[in-house]
Motif scaffolding. Structure first.
Motif, mmCIF file in Angstrom:
data_model
loop_
_atom_site.group_PDB
_atom_site.id
_atom_site.type_symbol
_atom_site.label_atom_id
_atom_site.label_comp_id
_atom_site.label_asym_id
_atom_site.label_seq_id
_atom_site.Cartn_x
_atom_site.Cartn_y
_atom_site.Cartn_z
ATOM 1 N N TYR A 86 0.807 -1.222 0.000
ATOM 2 C CA TYR A 86 0.000 0.000 0.000
ATOM 3 C C TYR A 86 0.842 1.275 0.000
ATOM 4 C CZ TYR A 86 -4.458 -2.354 0.165
ATOM 5 O OH TYR A 86 -5.560 -3.095 -0.178
ATOM 6 N N SER A 87 2.110 1.181 0.351
ATOM 7 C CA SER A 87 2.943 2.375 0.256
ATOM 8 C C SER A 87 3.167 2.762 -1.201
ATOM 9 C CB SER A 87 4.287 2.155 0.953
ATOM 10 O OG SER A 87 5.104 1.231 0.257
ATOM 11 N N LEU A 88 3.034 1.807 -2.114
ATOM 12 C CA LEU A 88 3.134 2.070 -3.546
ATOM 13 C C LEU A 88 1.758 2.240 -4.189
ATOM 14 C CD1 LEU A 88 5.812 -0.606 -4.528
ATOM 15 C CD2 LEU A 88 6.188 1.850 -4.305
ATOM 16 N N LEU A 89 0.818 1.398 -3.797
ATOM 17 C CA LEU A 89 -0.478 1.363 -4.470
ATOM 18 C C LEU A 89 -1.377 2.536 -4.109
ATOM 19 C CD1 LEU A 89 -2.348 -0.166 -6.374
ATOM 20 C CD2 LEU A 89 -3.145 -1.502 -4.411
ATOM 21 N N ALA A 90 -1.448 2.889 -2.826
ATOM 22 C CA ALA A 90 -2.369 3.950 -2.410
ATOM 23 C C ALA A 90 -2.111 5.276 -3.128
ATOM 24 C CB ALA A 90 -2.319 4.132 -0.893
ATOM 25 N N PRO A 91 -0.851 5.697 -3.321
ATOM 26 C CA PRO A 91 -0.638 6.963 -4.030
ATOM 27 C C PRO A 91 -0.935 6.898 -5.523
ATOM 28 C CG PRO A 91 1.252 6.404 -2.638
ATOM 29 C CD PRO A 91 0.397 5.185 -2.732
ATOM 30 N N ALA A 92 -1.229 5.701 -6.062
ATOM 31 C CA ALA A 92 -1.436 5.551 -7.499
ATOM 32 C C ALA A 92 -2.866 5.842 -7.939
ATOM 33 C CB ALA A 92 -1.045 4.137 -7.931
ATOM 34 N N VAL A 93 -3.784 6.052 -6.991
ATOM 35 C CA VAL A 93 -5.192 6.278 -7.336
ATOM 36 C C VAL A 93 -5.764 7.420 -6.504
ATOM 37 C CG1 VAL A 93 -5.743 3.951 -8.153
ATOM 38 C CG2 VAL A 93 -5.840 4.451 -5.709
ATOM 39 N N ASP A 94 -6.949 7.859 -6.900
ATOM 40 C CA ASP A 94 -7.685 8.879 -6.152
ATOM 41 C C ASP A 94 -8.724 8.260 -5.223
ATOM 42 O OD1 ASP A 94 -6.485 10.981 -7.820
ATOM 43 O OD2 ASP A 94 -7.849 10.272 -9.381
ATOM 44 N N VAL A 95 -9.265 7.117 -5.637
ATOM 45 C CA VAL A 95 -10.356 6.444 -4.916
ATOM 46 C C VAL A 95 -9.972 4.981 -4.757
ATOM 47 C CG1 VAL A 95 -12.815 5.858 -4.920
ATOM 48 C CG2 VAL A 95 -12.040 8.004 -5.962
ATOM 49 N N LEU A 96 -10.244 4.419 -3.588
ATOM 50 C CA LEU A 96 -9.909 3.023 -3.341
ATOM 51 C C LEU A 96 -10.972 2.399 -2.450
ATOM 52 C CD1 LEU A 96 -7.645 1.035 -4.071
ATOM 53 C CD2 LEU A 96 -6.418 1.771 -2.035
ATOM 54 N N GLU A 97 -11.585 1.342 -2.966
ATOM 55 C CA GLU A 97 -12.512 0.551 -2.152
ATOM 56 C C GLU A 97 -11.734 -0.660 -1.665
ATOM 57 O OE1 GLU A 97 -14.807 -2.801 -1.210
ATOM 58 O OE2 GLU A 97 -14.229 -2.656 -3.325
ATOM 59 N N ILE A 98 -11.666 -0.822 -0.330
ATOM 60 C CA ILE A 98 -10.758 -1.798 0.272
ATOM 61 C C ILE A 98 -11.524 -2.724 1.205
ATOM 62 C CG2 ILE A 98 -8.636 -2.077 1.610
ATOM 63 C CD1 ILE A 98 -7.950 0.790 1.075
ATOM 64 N N TYR A 99 -11.123 -3.986 1.187
ATOM 65 C CA TYR A 99 -11.566 -4.902 2.230
ATOM 66 C C TYR A 99 -10.672 -4.654 3.448
ATOM 67 C CZ TYR A 99 -13.746 -7.158 -1.790
ATOM 68 O OH TYR A 99 -14.480 -7.408 -2.916
ATOM 69 N N ASP A 100 -11.290 -4.361 4.582
ATOM 70 C CA ASP A 100 -10.539 -3.939 5.761
ATOM 71 C C ASP A 100 -9.916 -5.154 6.441
ATOM 72 O OD1 ASP A 100 -9.413 -2.531 7.789
ATOM 73 O OD2 ASP A 100 -11.276 -2.030 8.809
ATOM 74 N N HIS A 101 -8.763 -5.557 5.948
ATOM 75 C CA HIS A 101 -8.043 -6.694 6.511
ATOM 76 C C HIS A 101 -6.571 -6.330 6.545
ATOM 77 C CE1 HIS A 101 -6.159 -10.722 6.717
ATOM 78 N NE2 HIS A 101 -7.276 -11.092 7.303
ATOM 79 N N GLY A 102 -5.885 -6.710 7.608
ATOM 80 C CA GLY A 102 -4.464 -6.435 7.695
ATOM 81 C C GLY A 102 -4.139 -4.962 7.824
ATOM 82 N N ASP A 103 -5.054 -4.180 8.397
ATOM 83 C CA ASP A 103 -4.877 -2.734 8.571
ATOM 84 C C ASP A 103 -4.782 -2.002 7.231
ATOM 85 O OD1 ASP A 103 -4.556 -3.035 11.502
ATOM 86 O OD2 ASP A 103 -2.629 -3.935 10.961
ATOM 87 N N ALA A 104 -5.372 -2.570 6.185
ATOM 88 C CA ALA A 104 -5.255 -1.982 4.850
ATOM 89 C C ALA A 104 -5.815 -0.569 4.798
ATOM 90 C CB ALA A 104 -5.966 -2.872 3.830
ATOM 91 N N VAL A 105 -6.930 -0.323 5.482
ATOM 92 C CA VAL A 105 -7.550 1.002 5.430
ATOM 93 C C VAL A 105 -6.632 2.045 6.065
ATOM 94 C CG1 VAL A 105 -9.486 2.382 6.289
ATOM 95 C CG2 VAL A 105 -9.900 0.109 5.320
ATOM 96 N N GLU A 106 -6.070 1.719 7.220
ATOM 97 C CA GLU A 106 -5.172 2.666 7.882
ATOM 98 C C GLU A 106 -3.906 2.897 7.068
ATOM 99 O OE1 GLU A 106 -4.834 2.752 12.289
ATOM 100 O OE2 GLU A 106 -5.876 0.821 12.164
ATOM 101 N N LEU A 107 -3.377 1.843 6.468
ATOM 102 C CA LEU A 107 -2.164 1.971 5.668
ATOM 103 C C LEU A 107 -2.409 2.846 4.448
ATOM 104 C CD1 LEU A 107 -0.954 -1.729 5.855
ATOM 105 C CD2 LEU A 107 0.177 0.231 6.902
ATOM 106 N N ALA A 108 -3.517 2.616 3.772
ATOM 107 C CA ALA A 108 -3.811 3.398 2.573
ATOM 108 C C ALA A 108 -3.951 4.878 2.908
ATOM 109 C CB ALA A 108 -5.080 2.866 1.907
ATOM 110 N N ARG A 109 -4.619 5.191 4.012
ATOM 111 C CA ARG A 109 -4.774 6.594 4.407
ATOM 112 C C ARG A 109 -3.419 7.212 4.752
ATOM 113 N NH1 ARG A 109 -8.169 8.582 9.683
ATOM 114 N NH2 ARG A 109 -6.683 7.159 10.664
ATOM 115 N N ALA A 110 -2.558 6.440 5.414
ATOM 116 C CA ALA A 110 -1.258 6.969 5.818
ATOM 117 C C ALA A 110 -0.394 7.327 4.619
ATOM 118 C CB ALA A 110 -0.535 5.952 6.700
ATOM 119 N N PHE A 111 -0.478 6.524 3.552
ATOM 120 C CA PHE A 111 0.413 6.717 2.417
ATOM 121 C C PHE A 111 -0.201 7.561 1.300
ATOM 122 C CE2 PHE A 111 1.815 2.405 4.088
ATOM 123 C CZ PHE A 111 2.727 2.985 4.958
#
Length: 625
Positions: free
Chosen positions: A278-303
């Protein structure tokens, strides 16, 4: 060519604005909490959806083709839409709908070929390749064509693909060894090593030229006894880069066609394989629908702090309400409703059982969503490292015992817990239980000097077994400045290429206190008190002290600190339904004016107070000192 395209795009935007229907979404579509229906519905049903709080629907754009009849229906419905699955064939080839076949038919076929002939590595040539210039060009043209045709209607966003991945979702797979991928990998490796000699030293190889460089695949890596997985790990790191670049190319195409349009992905997977760094993927888009597993939501927001996050809801009831509220507190801006049973609205437009449930939930959320969505996380001086290199290293160590059977694992198996996820989940949970808002840092952020900024006092290294020398140097310098470094295992025993070091590089620097040891269960009051004491010793005082009826630190609570120019917001929710005591005592560091945003009443200035914490929905307090 770009100069010729920009004026055309601008003209299209201006024309579209002049003819924009009155129901079209405003430019800032996500200033309101969105509720989006995924399934098709009749005009009467869509009218009923709007009455229970829905704000949008979807329009299929599969393969870049939009059905004019469906578009006309969307225009007549009175609700905006987003455009769905435009380049799924490129980003999700191993997991996408194909009439008459299972979604995973292409991946299943590749695995069957591997079982028939384990030496056939051609199965690892991704179809299509993420670095294939012809595909990238075709995808760009397709996206720009769709966006230009739709820009007058101002869709909420353009969804590139659903449940994308290098292979099938987050499954481990050795794609992509196609010629275009390997050529691009070699160019990328030149940015990672000063010269070929340095790569050969790291990999323990003797390639004569860059064109000879070839990665080590997993079958060979699991047989290694020297704990040098560099040739394998660098290939895996490259594929995460390639996936993020391909997604970013799609986003760039959307922006080139319409500078104010938003590009997104649906079906974000657990952090791990499949391109889900997610440190690479989250900055690659404007919108992301995520399954909240493995702290993915928090990681995406952080990056990507500006990321618009959505979640899909599949059910109803109190547990669903709890998950929706939690997503909002973590920065969520809307939900997509999966209505496979068609129980949200009835044929006459009247709400069905689930429709009434959604209406009740959304009505309550929209009381506070404007305040929450206008705020940003207000972190304390505590950072938690996200090391994707440690994930790769831990995985290959675990899989050595399985040998070549590693490929039998499907995407669901990669959702099984591991030390990397469990360690991060435990420390993030405990920090929130003691009302500390953590700051998540990627390895690249640490290498770039993040530990020298923002007055950080504590760094936590959850299962950070693989660290680059630059990370090690930054961490050592942080400790020398008085920073506290906490870990649950000897950090950095491997380098970022998954090669074991001769000695732990942070021995005597990182502390391994008992409270950092993974327990696998709920936190005890004693563990929370111990963690708070450690932070205080480093100069970090939790901004709120939370106590249960017994006077001990309250367990089972998540505290979220958000900041605005004029105030701070403290949101308190149970970690899981019914996980916390109903009555808690709160003591702030200093007196402040407190306003309950969900239960409007007079502001009261106080420092210590009690509240009844609902087992499902949060208490949201606005605090002005």
């Amino acid at each position: 060519m770009a100069r010729a395209l920009i004026p055309a795009a601008v003209i299209a935007l201006l024309v579209g604005w002049l003819v924009m229907p009155s129901w079209a979404a405003p430019p800032d579509q996500f200033s309101e909490y969105q509720v989006i229906m995924w399934q098709e519905h009749t005009p009467a049903e869509v009218a009923g959806l709007a009455k229970v709080g829905f704000t949008a629907t979807k329009l299929r754009g599969t393969g870049g083709k939009i059905d004019p009849v469906e578009l006309e229906q969307r225009q007549a419905s009175g609700l905006p839409w987003y455009v769905e699955n435009i380049v799924t064939d490129f980003l999700s080839p191993y997991h996408r709908y194909t009439p008459g076949k299972p979604n995973t038919w292409l991946f299943d076929d590749a695995k069957a070929r591997r079982r028939a002939d384990p030496t056939d590595i051609s199965i690892f040539e991704r179809q299509p390749g993420l670095s294939d210039p012809e595909w990238l060009s075709a995808v760009k043209a397709r996206l720009m064509n769709v966006v230009r045709s739709q820009s007058r209607y101002r869709p909420l966003f353009y969804n590139l693909a659903d449940e994308a991945g290098i292979g099938d979702l987050a499954a481990a797979w050795d794609a992509d060894i196609s010629p275009t991928s390997l050529s691009a990998m070699r160019q990328w490796l030149r940015t990672q090593y000063p010269d070929l000699e340095a790569l050969n030293r790291q990999w323990d190889t003797d390639f004569g030229s860059w064109e000879d460089v070839a990665p080590e695949l997993t079958d060979a890596a699991v047989r290694r006894a020297d704990d040098n997985f560099s040739g394998w790990a660098d290939f895996k790191a490259w594929m995460d880069v390639a996936f993020a670049r391909a997604v970013r190319a799609g986003t760039d195409a959307v922006h080139e066609a319409d500078p104010v349009a938003l590009a997104g992905l649906e079906g974000g997977q657990t952090p791990g394989w499949g391109g889900y760094d997610y440190s690479l993927l989250a900055p690659a888009v404007d919108v992301l629908e995520i399954y909240d597993h493995g702290d993915a939501v928090e990681l995406a927001r952080a990056f990507n702090p500006g990321l618009i996050q959505l979640r899909t809801t599949f059910g109803q009831g109190l547990r669903e309400h709890h998950a929706a509220w939690r997503h909002l507190l973590l920065g969520g801006r809307g939900m997509i409703v999966w209505d496979e049973r068609n129980d949200v609205v009835q044929p006459d437009g009247q709400p069905g059982p689930r429709g009434r449930d959604i209406a009740q939930l959304v009505s309550a959320m929209r009381v506070v969503s404007p305040e929450l969505m206008a705020a940003a996380p207000s972190p304390d001086a505590v950072a938690v490292l996200y090391s994707h290199a440690s994930f790769r290293t831990g995985w290959i160590l675990e899989q050595r015992a399985r040998g070549t059977n590693w490929s039998d694992r499907d995407a669901a198996r990669e959702y099984e817990d591991n030390a990397w996820r469990a360690s991060r989940r435990q420390i993030l949970g405990r920090l929130r239980e003691i009302a500390v808002e953590p700051r998540l840092l990627s390895s690249r952020m640490v290498e770039g000097g993040a530990l020298r900024q923002d007055g950080l006092r504590v760094l936590v290294l959850p299962h950070a077994i693989a660290l680059s020398q630059s990370e090690v140097d930054e961490i050592v310098a942080f400790a020398r400045r008085g920073g506290l470094v906490l870990a649950d295992a000897d950090p950095g025993t491997f380098d970022q290429h998954s090669r074991r070091r001769s000695l732990p590089p942070l021995a005597g620097v990182a502390e391994l206190p008992e409270v950092m040891i993974r327990t696998g269960g709920h936190s005890s009051p004693e563990a929370l008190a111990s963690l708070a004491s450690l932070l205080r010793s480093a100069g970090v005082e939790p901004r709120a002290d939370l106590r249960g009826p017994d006077g001990l630190p309250a367990t089972g609570i998540e505290a979220h600190w958000l900041g605005r120019e004029d105030a701070t917001i403290l949101a308190l929710q149970t970690r899981s339904p019914w996980s916390a005591p109903g009555q808690i005592q709160i003591r702030l560091l200093k007196p402040a004016a407190i306003e309950d945003l969900r239960n409007k009443g007079p502001k009261e200035r106080k420092q210590q107070f009690s509240l009844a914490l609902d087992p499902i929905s949060p208490t949201v307090l606005k605090i002005v000192e």
